[in-house]
Write a protein that holds these residues in place. Structure first.
Motif, mmCIF file in Angstrom:
data_model
loop_
_atom_site.group_PDB
_atom_site.id
_atom_site.type_symbol
_atom_site.label_atom_id
_atom_site.label_comp_id
_atom_site.label_asym_id
_atom_site.label_seq_id
_atom_site.Cartn_x
_atom_site.Cartn_y
_atom_site.Cartn_z
ATOM 1 N N ASN A 1 0.805 -1.275 -0.110
ATOM 2 C CA ASN A 1 -0.022 0.003 -0.085
ATOM 3 C C ASN A 1 0.827 1.262 0.057
ATOM 4 O O ASN A 1 0.324 2.323 -0.519
ATOM 5 C CB ASN A 1 -0.929 0.058 1.268
ATOM 6 C CG ASN A 1 -2.106 -0.968 0.951
ATOM 7 O OD1 ASN A 1 -2.998 -0.606 -0.207
ATOM 8 N ND2 ASN A 1 -2.229 -2.143 1.593
ATOM 9 N N TYR B 1 0.791 4.262 -2.542
ATOM 10 C CA TYR B 1 0.700 5.712 -2.356
ATOM 11 C C TYR B 1 1.664 6.124 -3.033
ATOM 12 O O TYR B 1 1.325 7.241 -3.888
ATOM 13 C CB TYR B 1 0.877 5.720 -0.902
ATOM 14 C CG TYR B 1 1.095 7.255 -0.330
ATOM 15 C CD1 TYR B 1 0.195 7.876 -0.329
ATOM 16 C CD2 TYR B 1 2.460 7.562 -0.358
ATOM 17 C CE1 TYR B 1 0.146 9.314 0.004
ATOM 18 C CE2 TYR B 1 2.558 9.059 -0.041
ATOM 19 C CZ TYR B 1 1.411 9.907 0.036
ATOM 20 O OH TYR B 1 1.796 11.071 0.454
ATOM 21 N N GLU C 1 -11.186 -4.261 4.864
ATOM 22 C CA GLU C 1 -10.496 -3.900 3.362
ATOM 23 C C GLU C 1 -9.414 -4.403 3.150
ATOM 24 O O GLU C 1 -8.960 -4.686 2.298
ATOM 25 C CB GLU C 1 -10.815 -2.596 3.421
ATOM 26 C CG GLU C 1 -12.075 -2.031 3.297
ATOM 27 C CD GLU C 1 -12.161 -0.399 2.977
ATOM 28 O OE1 GLU C 1 -13.017 -0.146 2.245
ATOM 29 O OE2 GLU C 1 -11.187 0.332 3.368
ATOM 30 N N SER D 1 -7.865 -6.970 0.486
ATOM 31 C CA SER D 1 -7.018 -6.518 -0.567
ATOM 32 C C SER D 1 -5.966 -7.240 -0.778
ATOM 33 O O SER D 1 -5.430 -7.454 -1.896
ATOM 34 C CB SER D 1 -6.411 -4.870 -0.251
ATOM 35 O OG SER D 1 -5.461 -5.117 0.922
ATOM 36 N N SER E 1 -4.433 -2.858 -4.062
ATOM 37 C CA SER E 1 -4.121 -1.844 -3.029
ATOM 38 C C SER E 1 -5.388 -1.114 -2.402
ATOM 39 O O SER E 1 -6.544 -1.296 -3.089
ATOM 40 C CB SER E 1 -3.084 -0.577 -3.371
ATOM 41 O OG SER E 1 -3.874 0.191 -4.336
ATOM 42 N N VAL E 2 -5.438 -0.459 -1.385
ATOM 43 C CA VAL E 2 -6.780 0.203 -0.795
ATOM 44 C C VAL E 2 -6.801 1.601 -0.993
ATOM 45 O O VAL E 2 -7.830 2.268 -0.781
ATOM 46 C CB VAL E 2 -6.951 0.242 0.584
ATOM 47 C CG1 VAL E 2 -6.986 -1.550 1.116
ATOM 48 C CG2 VAL E 2 -5.780 0.505 1.469
ATOM 49 N N ILE E 3 -5.726 2.076 -2.031
ATOM 50 C CA ILE E 3 -5.270 3.276 -1.950
ATOM 51 C C ILE E 3 -6.824 4.137 -2.650
ATOM 52 O O ILE E 3 -7.219 5.119 -2.257
ATOM 53 C CB ILE E 3 -4.382 3.990 -3.078
ATOM 54 C CG1 ILE E 3 -3.025 3.403 -2.267
ATOM 55 C CG2 ILE E 3 -4.391 5.246 -3.503
ATOM 56 C CD1 ILE E 3 -2.634 4.333 -1.595
ATOM 57 N N ASN E 4 -7.343 3.493 -3.450
ATOM 58 C CA ASN E 4 -8.833 4.078 -4.312
ATOM 59 C C ASN E 4 -10.132 3.694 -3.551
ATOM 60 O O ASN E 4 -11.052 3.872 -4.139
ATOM 61 C CB ASN E 4 -8.816 4.049 -5.617
ATOM 62 C CG ASN E 4 -7.729 4.750 -6.309
ATOM 63 O OD1 ASN E 4 -7.381 5.920 -5.899
ATOM 64 N ND2 ASN E 4 -6.955 4.338 -7.437
ATOM 65 N N SER F 1 -9.573 2.734 5.375
ATOM 66 C CA SER F 1 -8.317 2.158 5.252
ATOM 67 C C SER F 1 -7.317 2.925 4.134
ATOM 68 O O SER F 1 -6.474 3.282 4.630
ATOM 69 C CB SER F 1 -8.239 0.893 4.801
ATOM 70 O OG SER F 1 -9.080 -0.040 5.225
ATOM 71 N N SER F 2 -8.299 3.493 3.272
ATOM 72 C CA SER F 2 -7.704 4.176 2.252
ATOM 73 C C SER F 2 -7.070 5.552 2.805
ATOM 74 O O SER F 2 -6.017 5.931 2.482
ATOM 75 C CB SER F 2 -8.816 4.771 1.145
ATOM 76 O OG SER F 2 -8.212 5.592 0.281
ATOM 77 N N LYS F 3 -7.887 6.226 3.791
ATOM 78 C CA LYS F 3 -7.562 7.672 4.358
ATOM 79 C C LYS F 3 -6.312 7.343 5.309
ATOM 80 O O LYS F 3 -5.627 8.137 5.372
ATOM 81 C CB LYS F 3 -8.752 8.218 5.133
ATOM 82 C CG LYS F 3 -9.832 8.536 4.345
ATOM 83 C CD LYS F 3 -11.140 8.901 5.235
ATOM 84 C CE LYS F 3 -12.220 9.061 4.572
ATOM 85 N NZ LYS F 3 -13.568 8.776 5.242
#
Ligand SMILES: Nc1ncnc2c1ncn2[C@@H]1O[C@H](COP(=O)(O)OP(=O)(O)O)[C@@H](O)[C@H]1O
Ligand SMILES: [Mg+2]
Length: 213
Positions: A22, A26, A178, A182, A188-191, A196-198
């Protein structure tokens, strides 16, 4: 100049590979060229990227390299801005080198006694590695993972780690479905739209600050 982030812990299952992947996503999303070097014979993060249809991860380069010489050669030649080094749960001696060449050593830690002991172990091993490699200037920083959302355990453990003389990220990664999914889905959880993304975005920003200093 290439910056190296090493994900290290003597323990398995603390989140090294999840954070490595992740973090790589990022930094790619933040317009960097990114490579993941997986030194773990299990090749978790290498396979995660190779098998991924996540558009971010597909643009992250990945290699499984386990010899010091090859890692050093790769880093001296690479055009990547960021190299994420994922280590196996057993920090055997030759891997001290991965601590010494890092700009930032991230030590994921779950809220458990064993993981806290693991932190002290990485700190000690890093000090030995740095004395063998006088050019090394890595920051060794604990990163709390698997925190129950809404609990105040993070603040207690952060205080304890700080009292033990180690730096800790101000941000943490919560226990989340999440993150677990993933891994299964090779993304990845970026989007993602959830927390989790935050959290990963905040962790990535904090890593950037550590790398600037
Ligand atoms: N914050 C989290 N929330 C839920 N599951 C997690 C979290 N962090 C890690 N995991 C899960 O725990 C397992 C071990 O994580 P992994 O990143 O492979 O650890 P390591 O590389 O340190 O062995 C994986 O199945 C992963 O999906
Ligand atoms: Mg792993």
């Amino acid at each position: 100049m290439t910056k190296v982030i090493t994900f290290a812990s003597p323990k398995g299952g603390v989140g090294k590979s999840s954070l490595c992947i992740n973090t790589a996503a990022y930094f790619f999303a933040a317009s960097n060229l990114v490579t993941v070097i997986d030194t773990d014979p299990q090749m978790s993060s290498h396979d995660w990227i190779v098998e991924s249809d996540d558009p971010l991860l597909q643009k992250v380069k990945t290699f499984h390299i386990s010899s010091e010489e090859e890692i050093a050669h790769f880093i001296s030649e690479t055009d990547s801005d960021i190299v994420c080094l994922d280590m196996e749960g057993n920090l055997y001696n030759s891997m001290r080198f991965c601590l010494a060449i890092a700009d930032l050593v991230v030590v994921p830690c779950r809220p458990s006694r064993d993981d806290l002991v693991g932190l002290a172990w990485v700190k000690k091993l890093s000090e030995a590695a740095f004395s063998e490699h006088p050019d090394s200037n890595a920051r060794v920083v604990a990163l709390m993972n698997g925190i129950e959302p809404g609990s105040d355990v993070f603040f207690h453990i952060k205080q304890q780690i700080t009292n033990d003389g180690m730096e800790v990220f101000n941000n943490f990664l919560s226990q989340s479905i999440e993150i677990a999914e993933s891994n299964i889905n090779r993304v990845s959880v970026i989007n993602f739209l959830g927390e989790s993304s935050k959290e990963i975005l905040k962790i990535g920003q904090e890593m950037e600050l550590f790398l600037e200093r």
